[in-house]
Design a protein around this motif. Structure first.
Motif, PDB file in Angstrom:
ATOM      1  N   ALA A  35     -40.111  22.918  10.036  1.00 45.95           N
ATOM      2  CA  ALA A  35     -40.495  22.264   8.779  1.00 45.95           C
ATOM      3  C   ALA A  35     -39.465  22.543   7.694  1.00 45.95           C
ATOM      4  O   ALA A  35     -39.094  21.641   6.933  1.00 45.95           O
ATOM      5  CB  ALA A  35     -41.874  22.746   8.344  1.00 45.95           C
ATOM      6  N   LEU A  36     -38.988  23.768   7.622  1.00 47.40           N
ATOM      7  CA  LEU A  36     -37.973  24.115   6.626  1.00 47.40           C
ATOM      8  C   LEU A  36     -36.681  23.344   6.872  1.00 47.40           C
ATOM      9  O   LEU A  36     -36.074  22.818   5.941  1.00 47.40           O
ATOM     10  CB  LEU A  36     -37.713  25.620   6.648  1.00 47.40           C
ATOM     11  N   LEU A  38     -36.405  20.513   8.220  1.00 50.55           N
ATOM     12  CA  LEU A  38     -36.645  19.100   7.931  1.00 50.55           C
ATOM     13  C   LEU A  38     -36.843  18.844   6.439  1.00 50.55           C
ATOM     14  O   LEU A  38     -37.056  17.717   6.022  1.00 50.55           O
ATOM     15  CB  LEU A  38     -37.858  18.589   8.718  1.00 50.55           C
ATOM     16  N   GLY A  39     -36.789  19.902   5.643  1.00 45.18           N
ATOM     17  CA  GLY A  39     -36.858  19.735   4.200  1.00 45.18           C
ATOM     18  C   GLY A  39     -38.240  19.849   3.603  1.00 45.18           C
ATOM     19  O   GLY A  39     -38.421  19.650   2.410  1.00 45.18           O
ATOM     20  N   GLU A  40     -39.233  20.167   4.412  1.00 44.10           N
ATOM     21  CA  GLU A  40     -40.589  20.331   3.877  1.00 44.10           C
ATOM     22  C   GLU A  40     -40.677  21.674   3.180  1.00 44.10           C
ATOM     23  O   GLU A  40     -40.146  22.670   3.660  1.00 44.10           O
ATOM     24  CB  GLU A  40     -41.618  20.257   4.998  1.00 44.10           C
ATOM     25  N   GLY A  41     -41.334  21.678   2.042  1.00 41.43           N
ATOM     26  CA  GLY A  41     -41.493  22.919   1.305  1.00 41.43           C
ATOM     27  C   GLY A  41     -40.233  23.371   0.602  1.00 41.43           C
ATOM     28  O   GLY A  41     -40.129  24.509   0.182  1.00 41.43           O
ATOM     29  N   ALA A  42     -39.279  22.475   0.472  1.00 39.29           N
ATOM     30  CA  ALA A  42     -38.040  22.839  -0.212  1.00 39.29           C
ATOM     31  C   ALA A  42     -38.328  23.093  -1.686  1.00 39.29           C
ATOM     32  O   ALA A  42     -39.252  22.530  -2.265  1.00 39.29           O
ATOM     33  CB  ALA A  42     -37.016  21.717  -0.058  1.00 39.29           C
ATOM     34  N   ARG A  44     -37.948  23.063  -5.737  1.00 40.39           N
ATOM     35  CA  ARG A  44     -37.682  21.966  -6.656  1.00 40.39           C
ATOM     36  C   ARG A  44     -36.208  21.961  -7.047  1.00 40.39           C
ATOM     37  O   ARG A  44     -35.530  22.977  -6.978  1.00 40.39           O
ATOM     38  CB  ARG A  44     -38.521  22.124  -7.916  1.00 40.39           C
TER      39      ARG A  44
END
Length: 76
Positions: A35-36, A38-42, A44
């Protein structure tokens, strides 16, 4: 995703095709690591000049007053 499970075909496409991972690299990742990647939870985006100006306009700093009052002779 159906039934609340993971979309394994979609995740595999994203990992193998999108990220260019080899199968053993993909399967060695935890779901959180994938997930990280793939850019999830990146985080701001950093604050821009325009963002800072907007914050400053909304919450201006109060002018700092003197800490001590001086008497007529200049003594504190």
């Amino acid at each position: 995703m159906s039934g609340g499970g993971l979309d394994w075909p979609g995740l595999m496409r994203a990992g193998l095709r999108g990220l260019g991972l080899r199968p053993h690299e993909f399967w060695a990742l935890t779901p959180a690591e994938l997930a990280l990647m793939l850019g999830e939870g990146a985080a701001r985006a950093p604050l821009t000049r325009a963002g800072l100006a907007a914050l400053s306009a909304r919450w201006p700093d109060a002018p700092a007053g003197p800490k001590h009052q001086e008497d007529a002779d200049g003594r504190v």
